[in-house]
Design an enzyme around this catalytic site. Structure first.
Site, PDB file in Angstrom:
ATOM      1  CG  MET A 108      -7.557  -8.528 -30.136  1.00  0.00           C
ATOM      2  SD  MET A 108      -7.288  -9.746 -28.984  1.00  0.00           S
ATOM      3  CE  MET A 108      -5.865 -10.748 -29.826  1.00  0.00           C
ATOM      4  CD  GLU A 135      -0.084  -8.570 -33.811  1.00  0.00           C
ATOM      5  OE1 GLU A 135      -0.424  -7.933 -32.918  1.00  0.00           O
ATOM      6  OE2 GLU A 135      -0.788  -9.686 -34.328  1.00  0.00           O
ATOM      7  CB  ALA A 136       2.705  -1.353 -34.583  1.00  0.00           C
TER       8      ALA A 136
END
Length: 198
Positions: A18, A89-90
């Site tokens: 992140m 966001e895979a």
């Protein structure tokens, strides 16, 4: 006779903890296609409930998008109108979604560029990430740093008291208020850094 030198498309997985600018990178790649007179299809899984119909980076870049679920029901002809598919966001994708991305690459000769987390807050693989690691032609890590300055690879969930959460549901959608990236050492220690200490 068609040239055998025709460039073959690839499936890309660009992962990072992140805060490693994955979404910003996805939006910049889409813009690069646009600048060259080409069109990229931006999609994200519906499981990402933040900002419906929009991909938005932490630094404020944003663009409208479709959903992976919409892509799955498009015809090959519709998909072939695009020059590239970019997936944000895979990690939230299913194995069957990744198989469909492979179809787009191998059968339609369109690049599919996937951005996402490799592991969750427990340091376990997401389903989408696992299959991308298995099947992607190109795997690249986007880097970010821990509060200490070392490379951060651990996605860390924490509560309102600044305590690291190590169990619970794999998917809890959130941002800077509930997640941060740490190096392995500080993840193991449960050390969120001086700014988040009580």
């Amino acid at each position: 006779m068609e040239s055998e030198e025709k460039k073959m498309a690839k499936l890309y997985f660009r992962h990072g903890a992140m805060g490693s600018s994955k979404t910003a990178n996805a939006l910049m790649v889409a813009y690069n296609y646009y600048e060259r007179g080409k069109e990229a299809l931006l999609v994200k899984p519906k499981l990402d409930t933040r900002d419906a119909g929009v991909i938005r980076s932490r630094m404020g870049l944003e663009q409208k998008c479709s959903y992976v679920e919409d892509l799955l029901v498009m015809s090959d002809e519709e998909i072939s109108c695009y020059d590239c598919v970019i997936v944000d966001e895979a990690q939230f994708c299913k194995k069957s979604d990744i198989e469909f991305f492979v179809h787009i690459v191998d059968d339609l000769n369109l690049p599919v560029i996937c951005y996402g987390l490799r592991t969750d807050f427990r340091r376990e693989l997401f389903e989408g990430s696992m299959w991308l690691l298995a099947w992607a032609d190109v795997i690249e890590e986007l880097k970010t740093v821990c509060w200490c300055g070392q490379g951060a690879t651990c996605n860390t969930r924490f509560d309102e008291n600044g305590k690291i959460i190590r169990s619970g549901a794999q998917v809890v959608v959130g941002g800077n208020d509930s997640y941060t990236a740490l190096c392995r050492k500080h993840y193991k220690e449960g050390n969120l850094g001086p700014e988040r200490r009580e």
